[in-house]
Design a protein around this motif. Sequence first.
Motif, PDB file in Angstrom:
ATOM      1  N   GLN A 161       0.842  -1.196   0.000  1.00  0.00           N
ATOM      2  CA  GLN A 161       0.000   0.000   0.000  1.00  0.00           C
ATOM      3  C   GLN A 161       0.871   1.236   0.000  1.00  0.00           C
ATOM      4  O   GLN A 161       2.008   1.206   0.469  1.00  0.00           O
ATOM      5  N   LYS A 162       0.315   2.305  -0.543  1.00  0.00           N
ATOM      6  CA  LYS A 162       0.999   3.594  -0.573  1.00  0.00           C
ATOM      7  C   LYS A 162       0.596   4.377   0.660  1.00  0.00           C
ATOM      8  O   LYS A 162      -0.579   4.417   1.019  1.00  0.00           O
ATOM      9  N   ARG A 207       6.176  12.653   1.413  1.00  0.00           N
ATOM     10  CA  ARG A 207       6.684  11.672   0.449  1.00  0.00           C
ATOM     11  C   ARG A 207       5.711  10.526   0.328  1.00  0.00           C
ATOM     12  O   ARG A 207       5.120  10.095   1.316  1.00  0.00           O
ATOM     13  N   ASP A 208       5.569   9.994  -0.890  1.00  0.00           N
ATOM     14  CA  ASP A 208       4.778   8.791  -1.092  1.00  0.00           C
ATOM     15  C   ASP A 208       5.704   7.588  -0.948  1.00  0.00           C
ATOM     16  O   ASP A 208       6.712   7.482  -1.657  1.00  0.00           O
ATOM     17  N   ILE A 209       5.352   6.709  -0.025  1.00  0.00           N
ATOM     18  CA  ILE A 209       6.181   5.535   0.287  1.00  0.00           C
ATOM     19  C   ILE A 209       5.334   4.286   0.106  1.00  0.00           C
ATOM     20  O   ILE A 209       4.175   4.239   0.505  1.00  0.00           O
ATOM     21  N   LEU A 210       5.936   3.289  -0.505  1.00  0.00           N
ATOM     22  CA  LEU A 210       5.309   1.988  -0.692  1.00  0.00           C
ATOM     23  C   LEU A 210       5.712   1.086   0.472  1.00  0.00           C
ATOM     24  O   LEU A 210       6.903   0.949   0.762  1.00  0.00           O
ATOM     25  N   ALA A 228       9.881  -1.035   2.991  1.00  0.00           N
ATOM     26  CA  ALA A 228       9.395   0.244   2.478  1.00  0.00           C
ATOM     27  C   ALA A 228      10.411   0.847   1.517  1.00  0.00           C
ATOM     28  O   ALA A 228      11.627   0.735   1.728  1.00  0.00           O
ATOM     29  N   CYS A 229       9.890   1.455   0.464  1.00  0.00           N
ATOM     30  CA  CYS A 229      10.720   2.172  -0.501  1.00  0.00           C
ATOM     31  C   CYS A 229       9.870   3.281  -1.104  1.00  0.00           C
ATOM     32  O   CYS A 229       8.656   3.342  -0.884  1.00  0.00           O
ATOM     33  N   ASP A 230      10.505   4.159  -1.890  1.00  0.00           N
ATOM     34  CA  ASP A 230       9.738   5.195  -2.569  1.00  0.00           C
ATOM     35  C   ASP A 230       8.647   4.555  -3.414  1.00  0.00           C
ATOM     36  O   ASP A 230       8.846   3.488  -3.999  1.00  0.00           O
ATOM     37  N   LYS A 270      14.746   4.873  -3.194  1.00  0.00           N
ATOM     38  CA  LYS A 270      15.249   4.958  -1.821  1.00  0.00           C
ATOM     39  C   LYS A 270      14.470   3.953  -0.982  1.00  0.00           C
ATOM     40  O   LYS A 270      13.251   3.829  -1.114  1.00  0.00           O
ATOM     41  N   SER A 271      15.173   3.215  -0.135  1.00  0.00           N
ATOM     42  CA  SER A 271      14.487   2.289   0.773  1.00  0.00           C
ATOM     43  C   SER A 271      14.504   2.870   2.179  1.00  0.00           C
ATOM     44  O   SER A 271      15.334   3.722   2.502  1.00  0.00           O
ATOM     45  N   TYR A 272      13.568   2.407   2.996  1.00  0.00           N
ATOM     46  CA  TYR A 272      13.400   2.921   4.348  1.00  0.00           C
ATOM     47  C   TYR A 272      13.340   1.757   5.325  1.00  0.00           C
ATOM     48  O   TYR A 272      12.866   0.674   4.986  1.00  0.00           O
ATOM     49  N   GLN A 273      13.770   2.007   6.529  1.00  0.00           N
ATOM     50  CA  GLN A 273      13.715   1.007   7.594  1.00  0.00           C
ATOM     51  C   GLN A 273      12.299   0.931   8.149  1.00  0.00           C
ATOM     52  O   GLN A 273      11.640   1.950   8.342  1.00  0.00           O
ATOM     53  N   ILE A 274      11.831  -0.288   8.397  1.00  0.00           N
ATOM     54  CA  ILE A 274      10.520  -0.522   9.011  1.00  0.00           C
ATOM     55  C   ILE A 274      10.733  -1.045  10.428  1.00  0.00           C
ATOM     56  O   ILE A 274      11.626  -1.852  10.674  1.00  0.00           O
TER      57      ILE A 274
END
Length: 102
Positions: A18-19, A25-28, A38-40, A87-91
């Motif tokens: 889900q977005k 920022r929109d993150i997936l 999670a990433c952009d 870009k990836s993000y930490q969950i």
Amino acid sequence: MGKIIVGKKSDILPGSMQKVAVDGRDILVANIDGNYYACDDTCTHAGASLADGTLEGGTVTCGWHGAKFNCMTGKLEKFPAKIRDLKSYQIVVESDSVFVEV
């Protein structure tokens, strides 16, 4: 770096994505076999929302032109032209809540 709640574990079931909007920022956010990544959300080719595409294993495919990204790392997996990685993000999962670190 702070963490922002993006939903409950029950909101993002295994094999789904889900977005979410986080700090403009929109993150997936994707659930792959019970693990969250999670990433952009915006494809670096033409700007499509990746959440409108498909998720197969750890690969998200853009619904517009078929670019394939690894949603665990943000790395481009397949596309005829060279485009930027995401870009990836930490969950972080605490109890039943899913957070993204930005």
